[in-house]
Design a protein around this motif. Structure first.
Motif, short mmCIF file in Angstrom:
data_model
loop_
_atom_site.label_atom_id
_atom_site.label_comp_id
_atom_site.label_asym_id
_atom_site.label_seq_id
_atom_site.Cartn_x
_atom_site.Cartn_y
_atom_site.Cartn_z
N UNK E 178 0.89 -1.31 -0.08
CA UNK E 178 -0.06 0.15 0.01
C UNK E 178 0.93 1.26 0.23
N UNK E 261 13.99 0.41 -7.09
CA UNK E 261 13.67 1.08 -5.79
C UNK E 261 14.87 0.74 -4.72
N UNK H 4 10.35 2.26 10.90
CA UNK H 4 10.30 1.17 10.39
C UNK H 4 9.66 0.16 11.58
N UNK H 32 5.37 10.41 4.08
CA UNK H 32 5.45 9.17 3.06
C UNK H 32 5.17 8.13 3.92
N UNK H 33 4.49 7.15 3.35
CA UNK H 33 4.25 5.73 3.79
C UNK H 33 4.19 4.53 3.13
N UNK H 34 4.66 3.48 3.52
CA UNK H 34 4.45 2.23 2.59
C UNK H 34 3.99 1.17 3.58
N UNK H 35 3.12 0.06 3.18
CA UNK H 35 2.69 -0.74 4.01
C UNK H 35 2.65 -2.00 3.21
N UNK H 36 3.38 -3.27 3.78
CA UNK H 36 3.45 -4.20 3.14
C UNK H 36 2.91 -5.73 3.84
N UNK H 58 11.37 10.12 0.52
CA UNK H 58 10.86 8.93 -0.33
C UNK H 58 11.27 7.58 0.15
N UNK H 59 10.35 6.58 0.39
CA UNK H 59 10.55 5.37 0.68
C UNK H 59 11.23 4.39 -0.30
N UNK H 60 12.32 3.87 -0.19
CA UNK H 60 13.03 2.99 -1.36
C UNK H 60 12.34 1.78 -1.40
N UNK H 61 12.63 0.94 -0.26
CA UNK H 61 12.10 -0.49 -0.23
C UNK H 61 11.08 -0.76 0.62
N UNK H 62 10.27 -1.57 0.09
CA UNK H 62 9.05 -1.63 1.11
C UNK H 62 9.19 -2.82 2.19
N UNK H 63 10.34 -3.55 1.71
CA UNK H 63 10.77 -4.87 2.34
C UNK H 63 12.09 -4.61 3.23
N UNK H 65 14.68 -5.58 6.61
CA UNK H 65 15.14 -6.92 7.35
C UNK H 65 15.25 -6.38 8.90
#
Ligand SMILES: Cc1ncc(C[n+]2csc(CCOP(=O)(O)OP(=O)(O)O)c2C)c(N)n1
Ligand SMILES: Cc1ncc(C[n+]2csc(CCOP(=O)(O)OP(=O)(O)O)c2C)c(N)n1
Ligand code: SF4
Ligand code: SF4
Ligand code: SF4
Ligand code: SF4
Lengths: 181, 363, 264, 77, 363, 264, 77, 181
Positions: E178, E261, H4, H32-36, H58-63, H65
């Motif tokens: 999302x 990305x 994170x 800026x947000x990202x949900x995975x 800006x958020x580069x990787x949604x995943x 560690x």
């Protein structure tokens, strides 16, 4: 030595097996051979043809655009392939059916009253053997005997009873050359 | 010395299949290769104990192959371009499950329904993987009816050696033409199945299962590492190619299958005209003989790649050559076959008279 | 009126091998199954392995798993197995049975696998009379992919791709592939069962055994449909889902033998 | 006159708390525990010691969690 | 400025589809993209007049696309790797018949059934043609939920402009995550169909038919020439890519989609450590931005290509660079996703400390 | 006994527009068809175009050709057409009809196309009740590819892939897909006809017209099977092939309506 | 009493000599010619001038080669 | 500013919506947000989790560690993610269920008697809101009000009647922090 020939006619006239018999005979006589048919639905009803290449050396391409010899069993074949004969090459054709004969002057023309003789033998199906006889006589690339032997290989078992008739037709074809020249 | 016959490529292939001890053939008719199933239907009942089944579709066929191969049997199918496209999911599964099998593509002109005339436009599909995921088929490209026979045996052996699907990629002409062939004798089969095969549990042994599902990405990555290691092995051991006249060559013609045959003739014609032309014919398309091209590249003035497509293998040639010598392409498409004369003409256009219309480097 | 009387016996006295009346089949591996609570897949796995054990054929049988929740059946069923592409289990089984005609062969497939994407492979295997067994789990939904409409989803039934209920006018009618296969000369034994009650579990087990006995006779294709549940994607508790099986599914998919060979 | 006495052993870590055994049991021997197992499920347990060993619970249990023993006790006249 | 929402990639894609005036969607469920059909089933009845149909299979879906597109409608389907493999024959037909349509591959880990985790291992299939014959899909690779939205509109436009199938190639992560998106407004559709479409004969006009069958090889070759000419056009006009920090770059990181990305983050980390790293992100995978790579190649010390596969796009990078600068590859396979830290580590291994284990140039 | 009497009228007097009793439909393009002599494909093309002409719907109809001998039907049928991948005509037609519900839509398919590789698409289109017409030419063989066994090849019938006659034990039974489709709730009109005699041609034409009229009513899938011939691959003359249709095919594939909607 | 007189026109170049019209004709009006057309087929021709214009030949002709005219002649009493 | 976080628990405990509410609130507040999410069948029965990243840039990787914060609703989640907390990061967990608490000393531990309080509210389903309240209080990255507003966006219409209860649970969660520190 190299022979690049195309056999053409209506589907059902047996042009493919003419080419096969020649190729087979040449192979028996130790030549390199390659046979390539037209295939697929466009054959149906329409015209069929096959290329037979015979050579002392390895044959590179099975598909070629110009021929030493064109063997034509119907009008469309003459119309289509007359222009594809190499200068000095030959067209051997069934003069009974082909009413508009080839016109080129830089090649040898061999009109053979094939269908006529076939009717005499009471079997239109042997037209191909008659013309093949004529071809063998004209070009003498393979021994007539070898062609006859080839018959046993090319014809399926169940048709071997027809071999004598085909042999006869083949010889008629050869004789037609004597008579016409 | 084996039996000598005058045979059609497709029929020779079918005959070789029986002699190579193929246990099962599953296929669906398509021009220009239907003779294979037809020949087997006629001959197999008398010459072999193999299973011959006309599947309801290519999808059915390739998955029957999966099942029968999973039992450790020698299995194969044949089809032509559109039918091979339908097998892409199945091939990806087979490669992932590491099942040996032999798949023949008698390539016809595309895209779409296209034409039934000979073509080489399925190179990329065969070599770079038409299915999903990272996998390779071992790809053999026969250029004569004799090789159609020989590659059946080789194909089965390679498949079993590496537990990997093998493809014979030939064009409609090779399938349809008749040539002299020497047939190898019928092979004695060793009966016991490999231990990975599902043949019913062996008393005392654990059950075996065959799968391509590895839901945990870590596991799936390991499976991929195993596959990649295998591909490196194959790339080390199984590169096959033929070269002619390379020693004094100033130019190289290259192509595979029928294309290579026609190039040979073009080379002869060219040499008659005094051009020092050599030839490279890849026999495996995967693994591709990159090395021979990169080695020769520095010694010559240019390479002309000839294919019956819009230019596919030429990418591999360019990858090998890395710009060390000009690589030009000449192709005919949609079932057309180039003549030796055409090829020579283009060779002269590119390299002798200098080329007016250079194509975009990267198409 | 007899007066109640208590007999007390120690646990130890009862828990003895000779008193054992039920224990899970050995051919079912003793590891937790990934299926959701109350899922009929688990029950069917269990009873089929009981049949295999009772017939003593665990070394004579090869199974094929589909793509669906039961894709992992090979983790639990302690027999040789192959995992097939989605819908192709019957083609894979054909390949297996044709080269190993003396082995028992079965596929285990969901409704999406067997009756949607696999329609062609399923029907033609049956029509060719391929001699293997299909265990067809009809839960009226796509379980593994989390609840989309299946070919067998009931009219008006809600799924993630029929959120307002299956509209037969635009989305088609439930596909009774079992009845279709019964009409094909290639099929020998076709039956529909369920596993939502103890009694039905017993019947279903009998049917599975009968199917394998018929396979031995080599007289054609065997199909055992199990009308089952999917509590998770039906958004029900296991008990509710079994009620739904009883009240909604079975009236539409009536249980019982549809085609039985006359036994010689 | 004879009487059947049963004992069941439930593998509570395999149990998923589906309750099918509970409703299948004619004697209402079983119920869900108040505590959960490692997988987070409330598991089935014996709440009344009146099992007759009919094995209904084991037969219906999808996850093969239940083993059943049964002893027939004869009353000496 | 359009509506701002927090949306899942797959749902944003479905929303954009309705807004872009899509007339029909045909699809079959598969993880990780089933949300598309689910979202449309929920929302389309209220928001659009479009047809939404769950097909019996991917084979059914892609051929329904063929039919509906042939009527001049805006149509699309979505699937994931195994399902896309099943569409290869259909895609070859669509490309040959020159029908516009939009196909989305939410790439998961393969080969075979594999895993449902994100992957980029279908690059070759998408870009070099997984189906038979010489054809190309226009391939767009979004790297954010926003681009999932924007490329729907762009994709329809490109497809109609060139009468060519367009593929959006994204990985499972882009589909599942999302992010904030800005949605464009619902588009007014011009109703009349193009003249090549089958909508029933127009009075006075000749009938039209849509086909990919050209049995005469001469004709089929001409069709191929038309296609190839179109592809040259596309290669001229439709190359899209993004570059960052190239002006002072000594090294270039490159990748597409999610890979790009993550490279951006790796680039940041690298720059913090003082490495002059730039980045190239192809936005179209076909046509591929060969030029930017060949131009930069002479100015830098090396390129590190990062993909979620065993090394696929790297072949195109090497084709572009022609050995002018070292091209190295780092990838994770089977659904694994590289971390920025890993990438930087490998960058340093290859280019800073010098690489001990150089891989075969050509794998 | 009436004595014979000759009336002589000049050709010219007869060959007048007002005396015309039959001329080929204009919707059939006046070019020779590629079909073999006596092939039922030609006849069916002709009468279907007569129907389209008589109904005056040549601008309202869109057709789909299969892969098979009739792949080229679009050369002859003077209406908008699409050529579909082998077996996928019903999927293509679904795509067309769904976006153009007001047009008449038909597919024209051979037995290999419709009942082998296309089984899934055919059955699911019927099951969804897609409102289009399938003209299904059952000639019991693969014509275009020159004579392989079809799903409808008769038991014992010879083809290039059943050279010793179809063996139902290993190659399966002829697949009566028409009967199967009649059992599906989605189908509205299902009939089997032939074109081997003048009388049958007339009946077949009526059936085709009825199918299109039912399509207008939008009540479900329409299937008209034509039991046909393939002189070339049956290795017979056209006359022999029609005899075979009469004596072998029709007894196995009986003619007549199988499912007819009660007309309101 | 009336009598029907027919005339048919056969497109001999389209004709494939399948003979269906010949057997369909109740009057035995038609037969195959001895000569062949451009495609190599012996084509159908009218051999007896007794056509009644029943159109059976045209209806059965697969290749739409035949056009039929019919005139009803009334005998004046 | 950058956060994170990973939310983890059993399927059905509502961990995915916790992460979504946070992401949504942060978005409203201009971040800026990202949900995975974790997805697919392995979720079923087993554990579910989602990553929420909040950043000014800006958020580069949604995943990723390693995490600033781990929010754990069950034991397996603690076992799996304790090691993934960045030094100085935090674990916020339901101390009622989680009997083997995290042991790391280089991170902040926030045991919350969530299930207990949930039972008090007679609804185990609100456990996630209680923990989210605690999280919001601990990290104060977003305003509590914004989270409450987010509820309206994240919950489907038909569940809006539950908002008051969830609001209450959220506040209980916040208060639990006051009380424990
Ligand atoms: C070619 C392909 N298409 C789609 C999928 C996605 N998929 C996996 S399982 C499944 C259907 C599962 O439903 P069902 O067969 O009814 O089995 P259940 O899970 O309900 O037991 C689908 C569509 C896939 N894996 N491969
Ligand atoms: C995917 C695919 N598989 C196979 C073929 C080859 N093929 C073309 S037509 C045909 C079958 C033709 O038989 P039928 O459908 O009965 O039609 P007929 O020619 O008899 O009218 C086949 C197998 C193909 N073109 N595409
Ligand atoms: S999703 Fe449905 S079918 Fe799958 S395991 Fe869970 S309950 Fe069973
Ligand atoms: S039936 Fe089995 S799994 Fe279900 S509650 Fe009882 S013991 Fe547990
Ligand atoms: S091959 Fe058969 S079906 Fe095809 S046109 Fe000829 S006769 Fe007709
Ligand atoms: S029916 Fe038609 S094609 Fe056949 S012979 Fe008569 S006129 Fe010719």
């Amino acid at each position: 030595m190299k022979e690049e020939a195309i056999f053409a006619g209506f589907g059902g006239q047996g042009v493919l097996s003419m080419g096969q018999m020649l190729a087979y005979a040449a192979m028996i006589e130790g030549k390199e051979v390659c046979w390539f048919p037209s295939y697929g639905p466009e054959m149906r009803g329409g015209t069929a043809n096959c290329i037979t290449i015979i050579s002392d050396t390895m044959i590179s391409s099975p598909i070629i655009t110009f021929f030493d010899t064109v063997i034509a069993l119907n009008q469309p074949s003459v119309d289509k392939f007359e222009s594809k004969v190499k200068p000095g090459g030959s067209i051997i054709y069934d003069s009974t059916n082909i009413l508009e004969p080839p016109k080129r002057t830089d090649i040898h023309l061999f009109p053979i009253a094939g269908s006529e003789s076939a009717l005499k033998l009471r079997n239109l199906k042997v037209l191909n053997m008659i013309i093949l006889g004529a071809y063998t006589k004209v070009k003498n690339i393979v021994e007539p005997e070898t062609i006859i032997n080839a018959l046993y290989e090319v014809l399926p078992e169940r048709h071997h009873k027809l071999i004598p008739l085909n042999k006869q037709a083949f010889e008629v074809g050869m004789s037609l050359i004597q008579n016409t020249h | 010395m084996g039996e000598i016959k005058l045979m059609k490529g497709n029929e020779a292939l079918a005959e070789a299949m029986m002699r190579a001890g193929c246990d099962a053939y599953f296929g669906y008719p398509i021009t220009p290769q239907s003779e294979v199933l037809e020949y087997l239907s006629r001959e197999a009942p008398f010459k072999s104990k193999m299973v011959v089944l006309q599947a309801e579709s290519e999808l059915g066929a390739i998955n029957m192959i999966y099942g029968a191969s999973g039992c450790g049997k020698r299995v194969m199918t044949t089809s032509s371009s559109p039918g091979i496209s339908l097998m892409q999911e199945g091939l990806s599964y087979i490669a992932s499950a590491q099942l040996p099998c032999l798949v023949v593509n008698i390539n016809r002109g595309g895209p779409g329904l296209g034409t039934i005339q000979p073509s080489q436009a399925d190179y990329m599909q065969a070599v770079k993987g038409g299915g999903h995921g990272d996998y390779h088929l071992i790809v053999l490209a026969p250029y004569s009816v004799q090789e159609m026979v020989d590659f059946i045996k080789l194909g089965f052996e390679l498949g079993e050696k590496y537990r990997n699907p093998v493809m014979i990629l030939a064009d409609g002409a090779i399938g349809q033409m008749m040539e002299k062939v020497e047939l190898f004798d019928f092979i004695e089969k060793k009966e016991e199945a490999p231990e990975w095969a599902t043949t019913g549990r062996k008393p005392g042994k654990d059950r075996v299962y065959i799968t391509s599902l590895f839901i945990q990405p870590e596991t799936m990555e390991n499976v991929n590492k195993i596959l990649q290691a295998k591909y490196r092995e194959i790339e080390k051991n199984e590169v096959r190619f033929q070269v002619i006249n390379l020693d004094d060559a100033e130019y190289v013609l290259t192509g595979y299958g029928l294309g290579a045959r026609i190039c040979m003739k073009a080379m002869e014609l060219g040499r008659e005209k005094g051009y020092k032309i050599g030839l490279i014919r890849p026999i495996n398309l995967y693994p591709f003989p990159y090395k021979i091209y990169s080695e020769i590249a520095t010694k010559i003035k240019g390479i002309l790649d000839v294919e019956m497509n819009a230019g596919q293998m030429v990418e591999d040639v360019r990858l090998a050559v890395e710009g060390k010598t000009p690589v030009r392409f000449y192709g005919r498409m949609g079932g057309m076959i180039p003549t030796p004369e055409e090829i020579l003409e283009n060779f002269e256009k590119f390299f002798i008279y200098g080329d007016k219309d250079e194509r975009n480097r990267n198409d | 009126m007899s007066e109640i009387e208590t007999i007390s016996v120690s646990k130890e006295a009862i828990i003895k091998p000779e008193n054992l009346v039920y224990s899970p089949p050995k051919t079912l591996l003793d590891i937790p199954m990934h299926y959701c609570p109350g899922c009929g897949h688990s029950t069917t796995h269990k009873i089929f392995m009981e049949v295999v054990e009772e017939m003593g054929i665990k070394n004579e049988i090869i199974g094929v798993t589909p793509v669906g929740c039961s894709v992992f059946a090979y983790y639990y069923l302690n027999v040789d197995m192959q995992q097939a592409a989605h819908g192709r289990a019957c083609a894979v089984a054909t390949g297996i049975k044709r080269v190993l005609p003396d082995k028992y062969v079965f596929t285990y497939q969901g409704d999406g696998d067997f009756a949607a994407i696999g329609t062609s492979e399923s029907i033609h295997a049956a029509n060719r009379g391929e001699n293997f067994l299909v265990i067809f789990i009809n839960n009226g939904i796509y379980g593994m992919t989390s609840g989309q409409m299946a070919p067998t989803t009931l009219p008006g039934m809600i799924s993630t791709t029929s959120p307002y209920g299956r509209d037969v006018k635009t989305q088609g009618h439930p596909f009774k592939i079992t009845e279709v296969i019964a009409t094909l000369p290639g099929s020998a034994y076709v039956t529909r069962q369920s596993v939502h009650t103890t009694a039905n579990v017993r019947k279903a087990k009998k049917a599975l055994r009968k199917a394998l006995e018929i396979q031995k006779m080599n007289i054609g294709f065997q199909l055992v449909e199990i009308v089952s549940n999917c509590p998770s994607n039906w958004r029900m508790t296991p008990l509710e889902s079994n009620k739904f099986v009883e009240e909604q599914m079975i009236p539409f998919y009536p249980l019982g033998d549809i085609k039985v060979p006359e036994v010689k | 006159m004879a009487k059947a006495i049963g004992e069941i052993i439930i593998d509570i870590e395999k149990c998923k708390g589906c309750e099918l055994c509970i409703v299948a049991c004619p004697e209402e021997t079983l119920a869900l525990a108040n505590s959960i197992n490692k997988k987070g499920y409330r598991y089935a347990e014996v709440v009344v010691d009146n099992c007759t060993g009919c094995a209904n619970c084991a037969i219906i249990c999808p996850d093969a969690c239940i083993i059943v023993y049964r002893l027939i006790v004869k009353k000496s006249a």
